[in-house]
Design an enzyme around this catalytic site. Structure first.
Site, PDB file in Angstrom:
ATOM      1  N   TYR A  52     -10.667  -9.790  -7.199  1.00 16.18           N
ATOM      2  CA  TYR A  52      -9.461  -9.862  -7.983  1.00 16.18           C
ATOM      3  C   TYR A  52      -9.810 -10.870  -8.959  1.00 16.18           C
ATOM      4  CZ  TYR A  52      -7.210  -6.349  -5.561  1.00 16.18           C
ATOM      5  OH  TYR A  52      -6.886  -5.161  -4.745  1.00 16.18           O
ATOM      6  N   ARG A  71       0.804  -1.174   0.040  1.00 19.17           N
ATOM      7  CA  ARG A  71      -0.017  -0.213  -0.127  1.00 19.17           C
ATOM      8  C   ARG A  71       0.927   1.321   0.064  1.00 19.17           C
ATOM      9  NH1 ARG A  71      -2.030  -3.633   4.076  1.00 19.17           N
ATOM     10  NH2 ARG A  71      -4.460  -4.336   3.660  1.00 19.17           N
ATOM     11  N   LYS A  79      -2.002  -2.489   7.870  1.00 20.97           N
ATOM     12  CA  LYS A  79      -3.351  -1.774   8.810  1.00 20.97           C
ATOM     13  C   LYS A  79      -3.222  -2.424  10.036  1.00 20.97           C
ATOM     14  CE  LYS A  79      -6.484  -0.783   5.019  1.00 20.97           C
ATOM     15  NZ  LYS A  79      -7.790  -0.956   4.412  1.00 20.97           N
ATOM     16  N   HIS A  86      -4.326  -8.764   3.450  1.00 20.97           N
ATOM     17  CA  HIS A  86      -5.965  -8.896   3.619  1.00 20.97           C
ATOM     18  C   HIS A  86      -6.149  -9.824   4.780  1.00 20.97           C
ATOM     19  CE1 HIS A  86      -6.896  -7.692  -0.881  1.00 20.97           C
ATOM     20  NE2 HIS A  86      -6.715  -6.688  -0.034  1.00 20.97           N
ATOM     21  N   ARG A 109      -1.505  -1.676  -7.098  1.00 22.27           N
ATOM     22  CA  ARG A 109      -1.531  -2.687  -6.078  1.00 22.27           C
ATOM     23  C   ARG A 109      -2.798  -3.512  -6.543  1.00 22.27           C
ATOM     24  NH1 ARG A 109      -1.609  -4.317  -0.678  1.00 22.27           N
ATOM     25  NH2 ARG A 109      -3.908  -4.684   0.264  1.00 22.27           N
ATOM     26  N   HIS A 116      -2.886   2.632  -5.745  1.00 21.64           N
ATOM     27  CA  HIS A 116      -3.627   1.573  -5.618  1.00 21.64           C
ATOM     28  C   HIS A 116      -4.025   0.940  -6.699  1.00 21.64           C
ATOM     29  CE1 HIS A 116      -5.570  -0.141  -1.930  1.00 21.64           C
ATOM     30  NE2 HIS A 116      -6.496  -0.359  -2.833  1.00 21.64           N
TER      31      HIS A 116
END
Length: 292
Positions: free
Chosen positions: A273, A145, A169, A264, A241, A238
């Site tokens: 995806y 990211r 995150k 994730h 990504r 992004h």
């Protein structure tokens, strides 16, 4: 009943003329639909199946889930009004679920576009050119990211084991591997940086004055570089990504592996995806099949 409801919206709720017209259009469209099935049908006599069939017919005509949901909401509003005024004794729309809104497919660049950018474009010499190429390549080769790239320090990059330690995150750390090409770009960038820049801190990616790059500076650089190979409106970190994840799945990577590389928490987030790769398959089928 429609006119009573529209007057209620206009005079008691003080809704705008545009809003009242929108409700009227939705309700008259539904009335025309069920009258077309059987002229004796009325707002009082229709059932939930007719409401569902109407929604399906709109979806079949290419209406979006958002548009169909809005029209169903208009019908529900009329029935709530009619029930409150005791004009009817039941609401057939109450049990009908609105269609699920599809998440938009992620924007991404093709492998050909990325090859053109990294292989064919002239990057020039010097620190800033080396930094630009390395930023593009690290996004494409690792899928990290923007915030993760900004947070990289020298100790985050393990050249010996070819691993990048990123803080994701909620400060969750993960290790992302990288290959020969990115390894070479990273080494050349570090050499150029240490030769030309006096750093103010241990940030890996810095400005010419040695400060850690800001998110906006990285965004501008990525947009400038992607403009060389695509006219796509979105040209952000992004997008790279998304490009990373799509490229992996197109080349037979397992979805669990892609999930872990992206950081994730849930595989459902990664599954977007697979929809992208399926869309590619459909396009390939339409082009290649003689009766596609």
């Amino acid at each position: 009943m429609i006119e009573k409801f529209l007057n209620y919206l206009k005079y008691e709720c003080n809704r705008s003329k545009h809003t009242v017209e929108a409700y009227g259009n939705d309700l008259r469209a539904f009335e025309a639909y069920f009258k077309g099935l059987e002229s004796q049908l009325s707002w009082e006599s229709i059932d939930s199946d007719i409401v569902r069939d109407w929604m399906e017919s709109m979806m079949d005509k290419g209406n979006t889930a958002t548009s169909v949901s809005r029209r169903l909401s208009s019908v529900r509003s009329l029935y709530r009004f009619a029930l409150s005024r005791k004009l009817i004794d039941r609401d057939p729309s109450h049990a009908v679920k609105a269609p699920k809104k599809q998440k938009p497919l992620p924007h991404y660049l093709s492998e050909t576009e990325m090859d053109r950018l990294l292989d064919d474009e002239e990057w020039g010499g010097g620190f800033e050119a080396s930094r630009a190429r390395t930023i593009i390549n690290i996004f494409y080769a690792t899928g990290i990211r923007l915030s993760e790239l900004i947070g990289l320090n020298d100790e985050s990059v393990d050249f010996g084991n070819r691993l990048i330690k990123v803080n994701g995150k909620r400060n969750k750390q993960r290790l992302v591997p990288f290959g020969d090409e990115l390894s070479e770009d990273l080494r050349q960038y570090v050499e150029q940086r240490d030769r030309e820049v006096v750093r103010q801190e241990k940030a890996f990616f810095v400005t010419k004055k040695g400060a850690r790059m800001t998110p906006e500076q990285v965004r501008r650089e990525v947009q400038r570089q992607l403009t060389k190979v695509t006219s796509m409106r979105k040209r952000s970190p992004h997008v790279l990504r998304h490009t990373f994840a799509t490229a992996l799945l197109n080349n037979d990577a397992g979805i669990e592996s892609v999930k872990n590389l992206l950081g994730h928490e849930s595989i459902s987030t990664t599954e977007i995806y697979t929809h992208t790769t399926f869309e590619q398959l459909k396009k390939a089928y339409a082009v290649a099949h003689p009766r596609g």
